[in-house]
Design a protein around this motif. Structure first.
Motif, PDB file in Angstrom:
ATOM      1  N   SER A  16      22.079   8.862 -43.624  1.00  0.00           N
ATOM      2  CA  SER A  16      21.043   8.070 -42.956  1.00  0.00           C
ATOM      3  C   SER A  16      20.498   8.787 -41.727  1.00  0.00           C
ATOM      4  CB  SER A  16      21.609   6.705 -42.554  1.00  0.00           C
ATOM      5  OG  SER A  16      22.110   6.029 -43.680  1.00  0.00           O
ATOM      6  N   ALA A  17      21.377   9.460 -40.975  1.00  0.00           N
ATOM      7  CA  ALA A  17      20.922  10.218 -39.799  1.00  0.00           C
ATOM      8  C   ALA A  17      20.029  11.375 -40.223  1.00  0.00           C
ATOM      9  CB  ALA A  17      22.132  10.732 -39.012  1.00  0.00           C
ATOM     10  N   PHE A  18      20.378  12.019 -41.327  1.00  0.00           N
ATOM     11  CA  PHE A  18      19.544  13.099 -41.849  1.00  0.00           C
ATOM     12  C   PHE A  18      18.159  12.572 -42.225  1.00  0.00           C
ATOM     13  CE2 PHE A  18      17.820  15.134 -45.655  1.00  0.00           C
ATOM     14  CZ  PHE A  18      17.635  16.420 -45.193  1.00  0.00           C
ATOM     15  N   ILE A  19      18.110  11.440 -42.930  1.00  0.00           N
ATOM     16  CA  ILE A  19      16.833  10.866 -43.360  1.00  0.00           C
ATOM     17  C   ILE A  19      16.004  10.433 -42.159  1.00  0.00           C
ATOM     18  CG2 ILE A  19      15.795   8.899 -44.569  1.00  0.00           C
ATOM     19  CD1 ILE A  19      18.142   9.096 -46.564  1.00  0.00           C
ATOM     20  N   GLN A  20      16.640   9.780 -41.183  1.00  0.00           N
ATOM     21  CA  GLN A  20      15.917   9.355 -39.982  1.00  0.00           C
ATOM     22  C   GLN A  20      15.351  10.552 -39.238  1.00  0.00           C
ATOM     23  OE1 GLN A  20      15.871   6.032 -38.627  1.00  0.00           O
ATOM     24  NE2 GLN A  20      14.812   6.537 -36.733  1.00  0.00           N
ATOM     25  N   GLY A  21      16.143  11.620 -39.102  1.00  0.00           N
ATOM     26  CA  GLY A  21      15.664  12.805 -38.399  1.00  0.00           C
ATOM     27  C   GLY A  21      14.532  13.491 -39.120  1.00  0.00           C
ATOM     28  N   ALA A  22      14.534  13.412 -40.460  1.00  0.00           N
ATOM     29  CA  ALA A  22      13.505  14.078 -41.243  1.00  0.00           C
ATOM     30  C   ALA A  22      12.225  13.261 -41.348  1.00  0.00           C
ATOM     31  CB  ALA A  22      14.035  14.378 -42.643  1.00  0.00           C
ATOM     32  N   LEU A  23      12.370  11.922 -41.511  1.00  0.00           N
ATOM     33  CA  LEU A  23      11.206  11.075 -41.772  1.00  0.00           C
ATOM     34  C   LEU A  23      10.759  10.242 -40.571  1.00  0.00           C
ATOM     35  CD1 LEU A  23      12.038   9.632 -45.314  1.00  0.00           C
ATOM     36  CD2 LEU A  23      10.812  11.721 -44.723  1.00  0.00           C
ATOM     37  N   GLY A  24      11.696   9.906 -39.688  1.00  0.00           N
ATOM     38  CA  GLY A  24      11.366   9.038 -38.560  1.00  0.00           C
ATOM     39  C   GLY A  24      11.866   7.622 -38.733  1.00  0.00           C
ATOM     40  N   ILE A  25      12.190   7.201 -39.964  1.00  0.00           N
ATOM     41  CA  ILE A  25      12.791   5.891 -40.233  1.00  0.00           C
ATOM     42  C   ILE A  25      13.877   6.064 -41.288  1.00  0.00           C
ATOM     43  CG2 ILE A  25      10.678   4.594 -39.726  1.00  0.00           C
ATOM     44  CD1 ILE A  25      10.418   4.201 -42.808  1.00  0.00           C
ATOM     45  N   GLY A  26      14.660   5.009 -41.495  1.00  0.00           N
ATOM     46  CA  GLY A  26      15.626   5.028 -42.577  1.00  0.00           C
ATOM     47  C   GLY A  26      17.047   4.732 -42.172  1.00  0.00           C
ATOM     48  N   PHE A  27      17.431   5.048 -40.925  1.00  0.00           N
ATOM     49  CA  PHE A  27      18.830   4.910 -40.529  1.00  0.00           C
ATOM     50  C   PHE A  27      19.304   3.462 -40.630  1.00  0.00           C
ATOM     51  CE2 PHE A  27      22.372   4.475 -37.604  1.00  0.00           C
ATOM     52  CZ  PHE A  27      23.159   5.577 -37.937  1.00  0.00           C
ATOM     53  N   ALA A  28      18.648   2.563 -39.914  1.00  0.00           N
ATOM     54  CA  ALA A  28      19.089   1.170 -39.901  1.00  0.00           C
ATOM     55  C   ALA A  28      18.894   0.509 -41.252  1.00  0.00           C
ATOM     56  CB  ALA A  28      18.340   0.392 -38.820  1.00  0.00           C
ATOM     57  N   LEU A  29      17.822   0.868 -41.962  1.00  0.00           N
ATOM     58  CA  LEU A  29      17.563   0.271 -43.269  1.00  0.00           C
ATOM     59  C   LEU A  29      18.705   0.534 -44.242  1.00  0.00           C
ATOM     60  CD1 LEU A  29      13.786   0.859 -44.061  1.00  0.00           C
ATOM     61  CD2 LEU A  29      14.977  -1.323 -43.928  1.00  0.00           C
ATOM     62  N   ILE A  30      19.341   1.695 -44.136  1.00  0.00           N
ATOM     63  CA  ILE A  30      20.447   2.031 -45.022  1.00  0.00           C
ATOM     64  C   ILE A  30      21.776   1.532 -44.455  1.00  0.00           C
ATOM     65  CG2 ILE A  30      21.732   3.908 -46.110  1.00  0.00           C
ATOM     66  CD1 ILE A  30      19.158   5.550 -46.067  1.00  0.00           C
ATOM     67  N   VAL A  31      22.027   1.817 -43.171  1.00  0.00           N
ATOM     68  CA  VAL A  31      23.342   1.538 -42.590  1.00  0.00           C
ATOM     69  C   VAL A  31      23.578   0.043 -42.393  1.00  0.00           C
ATOM     70  CG1 VAL A  31      24.852   1.924 -40.605  1.00  0.00           C
ATOM     71  CG2 VAL A  31      23.442   3.795 -41.465  1.00  0.00           C
ATOM     72  N   ALA A  32      22.575  -0.700 -41.919  1.00  0.00           N
ATOM     73  CA  ALA A  32      22.781  -2.119 -41.596  1.00  0.00           C
ATOM     74  C   ALA A  32      23.252  -2.939 -42.797  1.00  0.00           C
ATOM     75  CB  ALA A  32      21.515  -2.717 -40.993  1.00  0.00           C
ATOM     76  N   PRO A  33      22.588  -2.866 -43.949  1.00  0.00           N
ATOM     77  CA  PRO A  33      23.095  -3.662 -45.076  1.00  0.00           C
ATOM     78  C   PRO A  33      24.459  -3.211 -45.570  1.00  0.00           C
ATOM     79  CG  PRO A  33      21.215  -2.319 -45.757  1.00  0.00           C
ATOM     80  CD  PRO A  33      21.291  -2.242 -44.269  1.00  0.00           C
ATOM     81  N   VAL A  34      24.753  -1.898 -45.519  1.00  0.00           N
ATOM     82  CA  VAL A  34      26.072  -1.419 -45.946  1.00  0.00           C
ATOM     83  C   VAL A  34      27.155  -1.949 -45.000  1.00  0.00           C
ATOM     84  CG1 VAL A  34      27.510   0.621 -46.280  1.00  0.00           C
ATOM     85  CG2 VAL A  34      25.152   0.639 -47.079  1.00  0.00           C
ATOM     86  N   VAL A  35      26.913  -1.856 -43.693  1.00  0.00           N
ATOM     87  CA  VAL A  35      27.869  -2.406 -42.723  1.00  0.00           C
ATOM     88  C   VAL A  35      27.974  -3.917 -42.877  1.00  0.00           C
ATOM     89  CG1 VAL A  35      28.351  -2.737 -40.264  1.00  0.00           C
ATOM     90  CG2 VAL A  35      27.538  -0.525 -41.077  1.00  0.00           C
ATOM     91  N   GLY A  36      26.836  -4.564 -43.133  1.00  0.00           N
ATOM     92  CA  GLY A  36      26.852  -6.008 -43.347  1.00  0.00           C
ATOM     93  C   GLY A  36      27.709  -6.413 -44.529  1.00  0.00           C
ATOM     94  N   ILE A  37      27.772  -5.562 -45.532  1.00  0.00           N
ATOM     95  CA  ILE A  37      28.594  -5.833 -46.710  1.00  0.00           C
ATOM     96  C   ILE A  37      30.068  -5.543 -46.432  1.00  0.00           C
ATOM     97  CG2 ILE A  37      29.082  -5.068 -49.083  1.00  0.00           C
ATOM     98  CD1 ILE A  37      26.002  -4.497 -49.291  1.00  0.00           C
ATOM     99  N   LEU A  38      30.355  -4.420 -45.767  1.00  0.00           N
ATOM    100  CA  LEU A  38      31.730  -3.944 -45.621  1.00  0.00           C
ATOM    101  C   LEU A  38      32.423  -4.411 -44.341  1.00  0.00           C
ATOM    102  CD1 LEU A  38      31.267  -0.248 -46.847  1.00  0.00           C
ATOM    103  CD2 LEU A  38      32.098  -2.218 -48.148  1.00  0.00           C
ATOM    104  N   GLN A  39      31.674  -4.469 -43.218  1.00  0.00           N
ATOM    105  CA  GLN A  39      32.288  -4.804 -41.923  1.00  0.00           C
ATOM    106  C   GLN A  39      31.236  -5.466 -41.029  1.00  0.00           C
ATOM    107  OE1 GLN A  39      35.598  -3.837 -41.612  1.00  0.00           O
ATOM    108  NE2 GLN A  39      35.843  -4.963 -39.709  1.00  0.00           N
ATOM    109  N   PRO A  40      30.841  -6.702 -41.344  1.00  0.00           N
ATOM    110  CA  PRO A  40      29.706  -7.327 -40.646  1.00  0.00           C
ATOM    111  C   PRO A  40      29.901  -7.540 -39.154  1.00  0.00           C
ATOM    112  CG  PRO A  40      30.842  -8.908 -42.050  1.00  0.00           C
ATOM    113  CD  PRO A  40      31.386  -7.564 -42.399  1.00  0.00           C
TER     114      PRO A  40
END
Length: 236
Positions: A16-40
């Motif tokens: 996610s950090a790689f995608i955010q650094g390359a595109l400008g968005i993406g980190f929270a969109l990927i990490v937030a739902p995964v964390v919400g599923i595994l460790q909310p």
């Protein structure tokens, strides 16, 4: 945090950090739902802390391209929205917060996927986007798509740099208000510390590729993943 959970979250954070650094968005969109599923219980504080070094790096790397006028008005709106976000976080139960993260993810990803025709960002739109981002990012950790929509037709460096500056300033606002409200715990701080190396590595890798990467297909993949993750949080 178990070893398996650490391994999963580190891998997701690095990508996610790689995608955010390359595109400008993406980190929270990927990490937030995964964390919400595994460790909310780590949301939104751990996510906000992890984004600080990532956005500082991107903002510094492309500082010459920042739209400072737009960033100023977005930050003003963001300040007002932060208080509403803290209220929302306090008002929701864990299950309701899962639903909020899921719905915000789906709505934000869908908005980015079905972007409107080209337009020139102005003061009212910047204030409105900042207000909305302050609410959603403080409550759930997700705030990128509205900013990306605002700058969707700008050149890549302008989008990445301006969004990173707005994120960095806004995340500090959110964390200060959350700390005052007593919403920051030791487990969230430790999780951010454990996952920080993955953020730094992903951000460093994006520096090698951000000028060459073809972002259209990757952006589509990020948004589809976000839609699926958000939908899972809603229906589980």
């Amino acid at each position: 945090m178990t070893l398996s959970l650490f391994a999963i979250l580190s891998a997701v954070t690095l990508v996610s950090a790689f995608i955010q650094g390359a595109l400008g968005i993406g980190f929270a969109l990927i990490v937030a739902p995964v964390v919400g599923i595994l460790q909310p219980d780590l949301l939104p504080v751990t996510l906000l802390l992890l984004m600080l070094p990532l956005n500082l790096h991107v903002a510094w790397r492309e500082r010459s391209a920042v739209d400072w006028s737009g960033a100023k008005w977005i930050s003003l709106g963001r300040f007002a929205g932060t208080f509403a976000g803290v209220w929302l976080l306090a008002a929701l139960s864990s299950q309701q917060l899962d639903l909020a993260v899921g719905w915000f993810t789906v709505i934000a990803a869908a908005a980015a996927l079905f972007a409107p025709p080209p337009f020139a960002p102005g003061r009212p739109s910047a204030l409105g986007v900042g207000l909305f981002t302050g609410v959603t990012e403080t409550a759930t950790g997700i705030g990128g798509p509205p900013l990306a929509l605002l700058y969707q037709h700008a050149k890549g460096p302008i989008l990445r740099a301006t969004v990173a500056v707005c994120f960095f300033v806004g995340e500090i606002m959110s964390l200060v208000i959350l700390a005052i409200a007593g919403r920051i715990g030791a487990d969230q701080l430790l999780a951010a510390l454990y996952l920080a190396p993955a953020v730094l590595l992903g951000s460093a890798l994006s520096r090698l590729t951000h000028d060459h990467i073809r972002g259209r297909g990757l952006r589509l993949g990020v948004l589809i993943f976000a839609l699926a993750s958000g939908a899972f949080l809603i229906v589980r």
